[in-house]
Design a protein around this motif. Structure first.
Motif, mmCIF file in Angstrom:
data_model
loop_
_atom_site.group_PDB
_atom_site.id
_atom_site.type_symbol
_atom_site.label_atom_id
_atom_site.label_comp_id
_atom_site.label_asym_id
_atom_site.label_seq_id
_atom_site.Cartn_x
_atom_site.Cartn_y
_atom_site.Cartn_z
ATOM 1 N N LEU A 112 0.825 -1.195 0.000
ATOM 2 C CA LEU A 112 0.000 0.000 0.000
ATOM 3 C C LEU A 112 0.871 1.262 0.000
ATOM 4 C CD1 LEU A 112 -3.028 0.701 0.018
ATOM 5 C CD2 LEU A 112 -2.884 0.848 2.516
ATOM 6 N N GLN A 116 1.921 5.032 -3.112
ATOM 7 C CA GLN A 116 1.612 6.399 -2.718
ATOM 8 C C GLN A 116 2.469 7.386 -3.513
ATOM 9 O OE1 GLN A 116 -0.791 6.946 -0.328
ATOM 10 N NE2 GLN A 116 -1.060 4.747 -0.007
ATOM 11 N N ILE A 175 -6.930 -2.784 2.054
ATOM 12 C CA ILE A 175 -6.210 -2.879 0.785
ATOM 13 C C ILE A 175 -7.005 -3.632 -0.279
ATOM 14 C CG2 ILE A 175 -4.974 -5.005 1.419
ATOM 15 C CD1 ILE A 175 -2.502 -3.836 -0.004
ATOM 16 N N ARG A 179 -9.246 -1.084 -3.018
ATOM 17 C CA ARG A 179 -8.599 0.014 -2.293
ATOM 18 C C ARG A 179 -7.136 0.218 -2.694
ATOM 19 N NH1 ARG A 179 -12.090 -2.183 1.858
ATOM 20 N NH2 ARG A 179 -13.585 -0.609 2.580
ATOM 21 N N LEU A 180 -6.460 -0.841 -3.123
ATOM 22 C CA LEU A 180 -5.077 -0.677 -3.571
ATOM 23 C C LEU A 180 -5.015 0.187 -4.819
ATOM 24 C CD1 LEU A 180 -2.069 -1.397 -3.277
ATOM 25 C CD2 LEU A 180 -2.515 -3.489 -4.577
ATOM 26 N N ALA A 183 -5.608 3.828 -3.950
ATOM 27 C CA ALA A 183 -4.444 4.471 -3.346
ATOM 28 C C ALA A 183 -3.397 4.854 -4.380
ATOM 29 C CB ALA A 183 -3.826 3.551 -2.299
#
Length: 441
Positions: A112, A116, A175, A179-180, A183
């Protein structure tokens, strides 16, 4: 080469299994599905029993002058040897499966964090395969790793389908459930997946960390209630209030995300069927999405085999009947089991034991049931063989097939007979492989 009735049926069945597994190897399939390198960086993330082999295949196929970095997580012992001449460009981590552990939690946090701060000129390549749900253990706030482990154990013993289990996992994870990919915005995400689920839905494979999720918190609660599985009160309240909703299919993020399925159960079964035909056996594929209790699915397979052996129905011996999918085992306590004895054996060996019972020593049927990842449940075997004399040999050893089935000890039963099918990790995963070989006599 033609295979006659005099050839070793176990060798034929094992050969068909290995043919199916070979069709699903990342080294054979991944390169054709790669995107071109981006202007910026390429970050690789991934999880699953095939993740290590997928990482090696990507390293081998990616241009040497194009930047490549990142990491994937696979099951303990499932990292394959590095291919000769392929430089290491990605990190391969290992964690526990099917019950998550701290290593999986740390790996999920690292994945995760790695996506970013990216830009639209960067690219995320996600390598996703079955088993990733347990390997990406990053619980939602208020849920500890110990809580997640307890929920996982309860789901595994409940008889819940893989789809039901993953609905719960997605809504208890920071995650999974898309959701991964969320992100990683605004970088595009290119997902390469190997399917181990009935229907090949990318949202179910490894609980879909990089794809949209149509399920809801309410759906997750419904599964938990259906099987009587407890949650910490605060987390249950969060689900009831819809506080852990996943990104839905209408989210604008998905316009920059691509999914390619590089291997699936259907392809593996078709490869095995073609090889059976080449060897001189008629081949029939029942389907690649068969679900249900292992012992009940076994009864249906046995009935079809015996019907064909009587010269009735659509299957004409000599032939091989193939099927795939993902069966389940609902663990029920056996009052006659020795105190403290845990169930031993996964869904493949339980299918094989129930099949042996249902066939009742039919002299013309052999079978192999095995998991294509090489590990059936938590033991060291991929599955087990069934032969016409399975029950007779067991009786001579004083073994009751019914008693072993009642206490879910299919591993112990077939170990005593020398009929375990052991391959070690195969570095891919397209789920169950079942083959029944029917002689023509």
């Amino acid at each position: 080469m033609m295979v006659s009735d005099r050839d070793d049926p176990r060798a034929v069945l094992a050969h068909l299994y290995h043919t199916a597994v070979a069709r699903a190897q990342p080294a054979q399939q991944l390169a054709a599905h790669l995107p071109p390198p981006p202007r910026g960086r390429t970050i690789v993330v991934g999880a699953g029993k095939a993740a290590g082999a997928m990482a090696h295949a990507l390293e081998a196929a990616w241009p040497a002058d194009a930047p490549l970095a990142g990491c994937v997580v696979t099951r303990y012992g499932h990292t394959p040897p590095r291919p000769p001449g392929v430089p290491a460009r990605l990190d391969i981590l290992e964690a526990a499966h099917p019950v998550p552990d701290a290593a999986g939690e740390a790996a999920a946090a690292r994945l995760l964090a790695s996506v970013q701060g990216l830009t639209k000129d960067d690219l995320v390549v996600a390598l996703i395969s079955g088993g990733g749900s347990a390997l990406l253990a990053l619980p939602v706030p208020g849920l500890t790793l110990a809580d997640l482990q307890a929920v996982t154990r309860a789901l595994l013993a409940s008889g819940a389908s893989i789809g039901e289990m993953n609905v719960v996992r997605k809504h208890l994870s920071r995650i999974q459930g898309g959701r991964l990919a969320l992100a990683a915005a605004p970088a595009p995400v290119w997902t390469l997946a190997i399917s181990d689920v009935p229907g090949d839905d990318p949202a179910v494979i490894a609980s879909g960390p990089t794809v949209a999720d149509a399920s809801t918190d309410a759906d997750a609660l419904a599964v938990l209630d259906r099987y009587g599985i407890a949650l910490p009160p605060a987390v249950r309240a969060d689900l009831a209030a819809g506080r852990h909703e996943t990104p839905k299919p209408d989210h604008p993020r998905w316009a920059a995300c691509t999914v390619r399925l590089i291997a699936a159960p259907h392809d593996a079964l078709q490869a095995a069927a073609a090889e059976a035909e080449r060897l001189g056996w008629r081949a029939y594929v029942l389907g690649d999405a068969i679900e249900g209790e292992s012992r009940e699915v076994a009864k249906v397979h046995a009935a079809l085999a015996r019907y064909a052996r009587q010269g009735r129905g659509p299957f004409r011996p000599p032939c091989v009947i193939l099927s795939g999918g993902e069966t389940t085992v609902t663990v029920r306590s056996d009052p006659h089991a020795p105190s403290g004895q845990r169930p031993r054996g996964g869904r493949a060996a339980e299918f094989a034991l129930a099949l042996a019972q249902a066939l009742e020593g039919d002299g013309g049927v052999w079978a192999l049931a095995a998991d294509t990842d090489g590990i059936d449940g938590t033991e060291d075997n991929a599955g087990a063989f069934v032969a016409p004399d399975t029950l007779a040999r067991a009786a001579r050893l004083g073994l009751s097939a019914r008693a072993y089935l009642d206490r879910h000890d299919s591993y112990g039963f077939f170990a005593a007979l020398g009929e375990l099918f052991v391959t070690g990790p195969t570095h891919t995963n397209v789920n169950d492989f079942r083959a029944l070989l029917l002689r023509g006599d």
